[in-house]
Design a protein around this motif. Structure first.
Motif, PDB file in Angstrom:
ATOM      1  N   GLY A  13       1.122  22.315  66.263  1.00 19.03           N
ATOM      2  CA  GLY A  13       1.348  20.890  66.060  1.00 19.03           C
ATOM      3  C   GLY A  13       0.743  20.077  67.191  1.00 19.03           C
ATOM      4  N   ALA A  14      -0.089  19.107  66.833  1.00 16.06           N
ATOM      5  CA  ALA A  14      -0.755  18.301  67.858  1.00 16.06           C
ATOM      6  C   ALA A  14       0.238  17.585  68.762  1.00 16.06           C
ATOM      7  N   GLY A  15       1.342  17.148  68.204  1.00 13.86           N
ATOM      8  CA  GLY A  15       2.328  16.409  68.987  1.00 13.86           C
ATOM      9  C   GLY A  15       2.888  17.191  70.150  1.00 13.86           C
ATOM     10  N   GLU A  16       3.067  18.486  69.967  1.00 14.95           N
ATOM     11  CA  GLU A  16       3.593  19.318  71.043  1.00 14.95           C
ATOM     12  C   GLU A  16       2.615  19.366  72.218  1.00 14.95           C
ATOM     13  N   VAL A  17       1.334  19.491  71.918  1.00 16.94           N
ATOM     14  CA  VAL A  17       0.314  19.530  72.963  1.00 16.94           C
ATOM     15  C   VAL A  17       0.199  18.161  73.637  1.00 16.94           C
ATOM     16  N   GLU A  18       0.299  17.097  72.845  1.00 23.81           N
ATOM     17  CA  GLU A  18       0.242  15.744  73.415  1.00 23.81           C
ATOM     18  C   GLU A  18       1.374  15.511  74.404  1.00 23.81           C
ATOM     19  N   ASN A  19       2.584  15.927  74.041  1.00 22.54           N
ATOM     20  CA  ASN A  19       3.715  15.753  74.950  1.00 22.54           C
ATOM     21  C   ASN A  19       3.525  16.554  76.230  1.00 22.54           C
ATOM     22  N   ALA A  20       2.951  17.751  76.113  1.00 20.22           N
ATOM     23  CA  ALA A  20       2.692  18.556  77.308  1.00 20.22           C
ATOM     24  C   ALA A  20       1.698  17.850  78.222  1.00 20.22           C
ATOM     25  N   LEU A  21       0.661  17.289  77.658  1.00 22.56           N
ATOM     26  CA  LEU A  21      -0.317  16.550  78.460  1.00 22.56           C
ATOM     27  C   LEU A  21       0.311  15.337  79.136  1.00 22.56           C
ATOM     28  N   LEU A  22       1.169  14.645  78.400  1.00 19.80           N
ATOM     29  CA  LEU A  22       1.795  13.439  78.954  1.00 19.80           C
ATOM     30  C   LEU A  22       2.768  13.763  80.078  1.00 19.80           C
ATOM     31  N   ASP A  23       3.169  15.015  80.191  1.00 19.51           N
ATOM     32  CA  ASP A  23       4.025  15.414  81.305  1.00 19.51           C
ATOM     33  C   ASP A  23       3.248  15.525  82.613  1.00 19.51           C
ATOM     34  N   HIS A  24       1.929  15.532  82.531  1.00 17.91           N
ATOM     35  CA  HIS A  24       1.125  15.559  83.749  1.00 17.91           C
ATOM     36  C   HIS A  24       1.132  14.157  84.373  1.00 17.91           C
ATOM     37  N   PRO A  25       1.426  14.051  85.654  1.00 17.79           N
ATOM     38  CA  PRO A  25       1.587  12.717  86.260  1.00 17.79           C
ATOM     39  C   PRO A  25       0.336  11.852  86.226  1.00 17.79           C
ATOM     40  N   ALA A  26      -0.843  12.448  86.043  1.00 14.45           N
ATOM     41  CA  ALA A  26      -2.076  11.658  86.035  1.00 14.45           C
ATOM     42  C   ALA A  26      -2.449  11.158  84.648  1.00 14.45           C
ATOM     43  N   VAL A  27      -1.754  11.622  83.601  1.00 19.29           N
ATOM     44  CA  VAL A  27      -2.112  11.292  82.216  1.00 19.29           C
ATOM     45  C   VAL A  27      -1.279  10.118  81.722  1.00 19.29           C
ATOM     46  N   HIS A  28      -1.956   9.098  81.218  1.00 21.42           N
ATOM     47  CA  HIS A  28      -1.285   7.899  80.706  1.00 21.42           C
ATOM     48  C   HIS A  28      -1.196   7.898  79.181  1.00 21.42           C
ATOM     49  N   ARG A  42      23.713  -1.802  74.425  1.00 21.14           N
ATOM     50  CA  ARG A  42      24.438  -0.687  73.814  1.00 21.14           C
ATOM     51  C   ARG A  42      23.506   0.391  73.293  1.00 21.14           C
ATOM     52  N   LEU A  43      22.329  -0.015  72.790  1.00 18.39           N
ATOM     53  CA  LEU A  43      21.441   0.933  72.124  1.00 18.39           C
ATOM     54  C   LEU A  43      19.990   0.471  72.239  1.00 18.39           C
ATOM     55  N   LEU A  44      19.114   1.399  72.610  1.00 14.55           N
ATOM     56  CA  LEU A  44      17.671   1.168  72.618  1.00 14.55           C
ATOM     57  C   LEU A  44      17.067   2.074  71.559  1.00 14.55           C
ATOM     58  N   VAL A  45      16.443   1.493  70.550  1.00 18.35           N
ATOM     59  CA  VAL A  45      15.929   2.257  69.403  1.00 18.35           C
ATOM     60  C   VAL A  45      14.404   2.266  69.446  1.00 18.35           C
ATOM     61  N   SER A  46      13.826   3.452  69.296  1.00 19.48           N
ATOM     62  CA  SER A  46      12.372   3.588  69.274  1.00 19.48           C
ATOM     63  C   SER A  46      11.935   4.197  67.961  1.00 19.48           C
ATOM     64  N   GLY A  47      10.819   3.697  67.431  1.00 16.57           N
ATOM     65  CA  GLY A  47      10.316   4.232  66.171  1.00 16.57           C
ATOM     66  C   GLY A  47       8.876   3.834  65.939  1.00 16.57           C
ATOM     67  N   SER A  48       8.378   4.173  64.756  1.00 16.81           N
ATOM     68  CA  SER A  48       7.020   3.911  64.270  1.00 16.81           C
ATOM     69  C   SER A  48       5.986   4.885  64.799  1.00 16.81           C
ATOM     70  N   ALA A  49       6.306   5.609  65.864  1.00 15.85           N
ATOM     71  CA  ALA A  49       5.455   6.667  66.411  1.00 15.85           C
ATOM     72  C   ALA A  49       6.328   7.479  67.360  1.00 15.85           C
ATOM     73  N   PRO A  50       5.949   8.727  67.645  1.00 20.09           N
ATOM     74  CA  PRO A  50       6.759   9.537  68.561  1.00 20.09           C
ATOM     75  C   PRO A  50       6.820   8.913  69.954  1.00 20.09           C
ATOM     76  N   LEU A  51       7.989   8.946  70.567  1.00 20.11           N
ATOM     77  CA  LEU A  51       8.161   8.445  71.920  1.00 20.11           C
ATOM     78  C   LEU A  51       7.820   9.554  72.912  1.00 20.11           C
ATOM     79  N   PRO A  52       6.807   9.359  73.757  1.00 23.48           N
ATOM     80  CA  PRO A  52       6.463  10.403  74.723  1.00 23.48           C
ATOM     81  C   PRO A  52       7.664  10.780  75.594  1.00 23.48           C
ATOM     82  N   ALA A  53       7.809  12.059  75.869  1.00 20.33           N
ATOM     83  CA  ALA A  53       8.943  12.537  76.654  1.00 20.33           C
ATOM     84  C   ALA A  53       9.045  11.862  78.021  1.00 20.33           C
ATOM     85  N   PRO A  54       7.932  11.620  78.736  1.00 24.11           N
ATOM     86  CA  PRO A  54       8.067  10.936  80.024  1.00 24.11           C
ATOM     87  C   PRO A  54       8.662   9.532  79.899  1.00 24.11           C
TER      88      PRO A  54
END
Length: 460
Positions: free
Chosen positions: A376-391, A242-254
């Motif tokens: 905000g560092a998080g915004e840049v991190e999410n942008a990087l994680l959108d690159h298919p080669a970045v884990h 019914r529900l998948l809950v994520s927390g304790s750190a930001p969940l990367p958009a990918p």
């Protein structure tokens, strides 16, 4: 009016033999109450007790037993070294260490927890304002501090989350999180006991274990969910939940998008910290956006304190879930509140026009001031994680003679160069938010909850 913390322990279905399954050991609620009653009888009158918080039924029994007796509980990470463990025991003034393991050496008396012992505990619940838990912070700014969490705060938080997530006795909660943090212990154990839902603790939070558990409600940190989406077969098995809950750190958009694709549902993200418990969440029946943690739970109010013209600023909040201060540290307690009584989270956030909150990062490490811009560092991190080669990605601000700070990215990636990533971010965000330097690592340093530890990154 909030009901007493342990009011639902004897909820309907308490005779179900697998009401709680922790580390492979199944208990009925009647079994738990009997064994916890024996613990309560042994620790009653102690000022504070510590619990060696392994992922076992003994840990759950020890915590519940101490709470029944009205004795504050100090969860101790089982993998803590002697210096950290002894600091926690000494600072908390715990007089007993409850453990399900034999041969544990400690500087205080150890008390074994035996699941076969039984005793009825009939005394009334302690004062709601009394301390339920002393939870130690991660110690990123010095020795860990003990946050005093009242019974009232825990009860208010769990009721607010039950409302937000439509959490009922009909649910089966599944997770494999450590039992010495808010996420695994307060939400993942006391939450199940308070709502009356069944609990399955998988021991380790592996994709296969999550898939086999057959739950309706799952808790995980981003590291767990990232591993789940890397195992498509296990991920698809969660489509019945019914529900998948994520927390304790930001969940990367990918990872958010992969979970949606594989399970057919968007995860719920929430925000909280040791001192405030969980205060903001997206709703079971509401919109779920990547990068957003939703709106405050019932009773909690928030505000953003930003410099003039800035879209992001420090998140401050007030409400019934707040801690009662740091044990023996009046100065640190006072410093964590504003003059008008709002708690300073130290996190940088933004609030969309419809009230949805986005957490950008920590003020101390994630607010970057570069060339007159606040980034905000998080915004840049999410942008990087959108690159298919970045884990993996972690972004910091490093001193720079001209810009004040320059954006430096640390990434775990395959087959991509520094300039490629700089140019990629510049096409996703404003050009001034692109990294000026990219450093490639084999892995990011992380803590037990999967949060990147930026202070442990190598020099830029």
């Amino acid at each position: 009016m909030t009901a007493p913390l342990l009011s639902s322990l004897a909820a309907p279905g308490g005779d179900r033999p697998d009401a709680l399954t922790v580390g492979g050991r199944a208990l009925s609620r009647e079994d738990l109450l009997g064994a916890a009653g024996a613990v309560a009888a042994r620790v009653a009158g102690a000022p504070v007790v510590a619990v060696r918080a392994t992922a076992t039924a003994e840990t759950v029994t020890a915590v519940v037993g101490a709470l029944l007796a009205g004795v504050p509980v100090v969860p101790v990470p089982p993998d803590s070294g002697p210096a950290e463990r002894d600091h926690i025991l000494r600072d908390s003034a715990a007089t007993l260490l409850l453990t399900g393991d034999t041969g544990v050496e400690a500087p205080i008396e150890t008390v074994p927890v035996d699941l076969t012992e039984r005793a009825a505990w009939t005394k009334p619940e302690p004062d709601p304002e009394s301390t339920a838990l002393i939870l130690y912070t991660s110690g990123t700014t010095g020795a860990p501090k003990g946050a005093l969490i009242s019974r009232r705060a825990v009860a208010a938080d769990l009721d607010g989350l039950a409302e937000a997530w439509a959490w009922t006795p009909d649910d089966t909660l599944v997770h494999g999180l450590p039992l010495f943090h808010v996420h695994g212990l307060v939400l993942g154990v006391l939450g199940a006991l308070r709502t009356g839902s069944r609990l399955v603790h998988t021991g380790k939070p592996t994709p296969a274990a999550y898939a086999a558990a057959g739950g309706s409600l799952y808790f995980g940190v981003p590291t767990v969910w990232n591993r789940v989406v890397q195992d498509p077969e296990s991920a698809r098995a969660l489509s019945a939940a019914r529900l998948l809950v994520s927390g304790s750190a930001p969940l990367p958009a990918p990872v958010f998008r992969d979970l949606e694709q594989l399970t057919g549902q968007r995860p719920v993200e929430r925000y909280g910290m040791t001192e405030s418990l969980i205060t903001i969440s997206t709703r079971a029946g509401g919109e779920r956006r990547p990068g957003s943690v939703g709106t405050p739970i019932t009773g909690v109010r928030t505000r953003i304190v930003a410099e003039e013209g800035a879209e992001i600023g420090e998140l401050q909040l007030t409400g019934p879930t707040l801690f009662d201060g740091y044990l023996g540290r009046s100065e640190a307690t006072a410093g964590s509140y504003t003059e008008d009584g709002w708690f300073r989270t130290g996190d940088i956030a933004a609030v969309d026009p419809d009230g949805f909150h986005r957490i950008v990062g920590r003020a101390s490490t994630d607010m970057i001031k570069s060339g007159g811009y606040r980034i905000g560092a998080g915004e840049v991190e999410n942008a990087l994680l959108d690159h298919p080669a970045v884990h993996e990605a972690a972004v910091v601000g490093a001193p720079h003679d001209d810009l004040g700070q320059q954006i430096v990215a640390y990434v775990v990636a395959d087959g991509v160069g520094e300039q490629d990533l700089i140019d990629f971010v510049a096409t996703q965000l404003s050009v001034h938010k692109r990294p000026r330097k990219v450093r490639f690592l084999d892995a990011l340093p992380r803590n037990a909850m999967g949060k990147p530890q930026k202070k442990l990154l190598p020099p830029a």
